[in-house]
Design a protein around this motif. Structure first.
Motif, PDB file in Angstrom:
ATOM      1  N   ASP A  54      21.619 -52.386 -67.819  1.00  0.00           N
ATOM      2  CA  ASP A  54      20.760 -53.653 -67.078  1.00  0.00           C
ATOM      3  C   ASP A  54      21.459 -53.421 -65.544  1.00  0.00           C
ATOM      4  O   ASP A  54      20.678 -53.542 -64.421  1.00  0.00           O
ATOM      5  CB  ASP A  54      21.533 -54.891 -67.380  1.00  0.00           C
ATOM      6  CG  ASP A  54      20.820 -56.067 -66.628  1.00  0.00           C
ATOM      7  OD1 ASP A  54      19.345 -55.991 -66.564  1.00  0.00           O
ATOM      8  OD2 ASP A  54      21.242 -57.101 -66.350  1.00  0.00           O
ATOM      9  N   SER A  55      22.787 -52.950 -65.363  1.00  0.00           N
ATOM     10  CA  SER A  55      23.189 -52.867 -63.993  1.00  0.00           C
ATOM     11  C   SER A  55      22.447 -51.528 -63.075  1.00  0.00           C
ATOM     12  O   SER A  55      21.986 -51.451 -62.061  1.00  0.00           O
ATOM     13  CB  SER A  55      24.786 -52.220 -63.939  1.00  0.00           C
ATOM     14  OG  SER A  55      25.118 -52.130 -62.575  1.00  0.00           O
ATOM     15  N   GLU A  58      18.901 -52.640 -62.315  1.00  0.00           N
ATOM     16  CA  GLU A  58      18.907 -53.418 -61.085  1.00  0.00           C
ATOM     17  C   GLU A  58      19.118 -52.660 -59.681  1.00  0.00           C
ATOM     18  O   GLU A  58      18.352 -52.776 -58.895  1.00  0.00           O
ATOM     19  CB  GLU A  58      20.068 -54.617 -61.286  1.00  0.00           C
ATOM     20  CG  GLU A  58      19.807 -55.713 -62.233  1.00  0.00           C
ATOM     21  CD  GLU A  58      20.911 -56.464 -62.276  1.00  0.00           C
ATOM     22  OE1 GLU A  58      22.010 -56.535 -61.369  1.00  0.00           O
ATOM     23  OE2 GLU A  58      21.060 -57.669 -63.066  1.00  0.00           O
ATOM     24  N   GLU A  61      15.828 -50.905 -59.055  1.00  0.00           N
ATOM     25  CA  GLU A  61      14.932 -51.732 -58.324  1.00  0.00           C
ATOM     26  C   GLU A  61      15.229 -52.178 -57.032  1.00  0.00           C
ATOM     27  O   GLU A  61      14.305 -52.448 -56.237  1.00  0.00           O
ATOM     28  CB  GLU A  61      14.858 -53.210 -59.126  1.00  0.00           C
ATOM     29  CG  GLU A  61      14.217 -53.196 -60.574  1.00  0.00           C
ATOM     30  CD  GLU A  61      14.240 -54.227 -61.406  1.00  0.00           C
ATOM     31  OE1 GLU A  61      14.943 -55.084 -61.240  1.00  0.00           O
ATOM     32  OE2 GLU A  61      13.704 -54.312 -62.382  1.00  0.00           O
ATOM     33  N   ARG A  62      16.573 -52.398 -56.651  1.00  0.00           N
ATOM     34  CA  ARG A  62      16.775 -52.544 -55.196  1.00  0.00           C
ATOM     35  C   ARG A  62      16.455 -51.270 -54.548  1.00  0.00           C
ATOM     36  O   ARG A  62      15.896 -51.530 -53.348  1.00  0.00           O
ATOM     37  CB  ARG A  62      18.498 -52.807 -55.145  1.00  0.00           C
ATOM     38  CG  ARG A  62      18.744 -54.364 -55.428  1.00  0.00           C
ATOM     39  CD  ARG A  62      20.219 -54.321 -54.831  1.00  0.00           C
ATOM     40  NE  ARG A  62      20.945 -54.043 -56.317  1.00  0.00           N
ATOM     41  CZ  ARG A  62      22.219 -53.494 -56.229  1.00  0.00           C
ATOM     42  NH1 ARG A  62      22.644 -53.166 -55.375  1.00  0.00           N
ATOM     43  NH2 ARG A  62      22.443 -53.182 -57.634  1.00  0.00           N
ATOM     44  N   ASP A  73       9.292 -57.084 -58.356  1.00  0.00           N
ATOM     45  CA  ASP A  73       9.937 -56.946 -59.397  1.00  0.00           C
ATOM     46  C   ASP A  73       9.186 -57.241 -60.588  1.00  0.00           C
ATOM     47  O   ASP A  73       8.706 -58.353 -60.781  1.00  0.00           O
ATOM     48  CB  ASP A  73      11.080 -57.981 -59.148  1.00  0.00           C
ATOM     49  CG  ASP A  73      12.192 -57.703 -60.449  1.00  0.00           C
ATOM     50  OD1 ASP A  73      11.998 -56.720 -61.163  1.00  0.00           O
ATOM     51  OD2 ASP A  73      13.040 -58.274 -60.629  1.00  0.00           O
TER      52      ASP A  73
END
Length: 87
Positions: A54-55, A58, A61-62, A73
């Motif tokens: 999950d990290s 993220e 995505e950033r 997103d």
């Protein structure tokens, strides 16, 4: 001979076989206290792996959002679509 054997078998199954079967599964049910130590360790490892993945998502995505300002997103978009579908 068959007239005597059949009732003996039926009585034996009723008073020996059936209670043995019931007691066997009762003891198996009571001995099952929950997840084993090995399963608990595996569950902890899977939870840690999911947190790390999950990290990473993220972070990706950033990076994509920084490179492409019009990018939206997908998780937020999917969530909004699900909300609209429920209404």
């Amino acid at each position: 001979m068959e007239d005597v054997l059949l009732p003996v078998l039926i009585v034996g199954m009723l008073f020996i076989g059936l209670p043995w079967l019931i007691l066997h599964y009762l003891t198996r049910w009571k001995s099952n206290t929950g997840i084993s130590q090995q399963d608990e360790v595996l569950l902890d490892e899977l939870h840690e792996l999911a947190r790390r993945l999950d990290s990473r998502i993220e972070t990706i995505e950033r990076i994509v959002a920084d490179e492409n300002p019009t990018w939206k997103d997908s998780r937020i978009a999917d969530h909004s679509e699900q909300r609209r579908a429920l209404k």
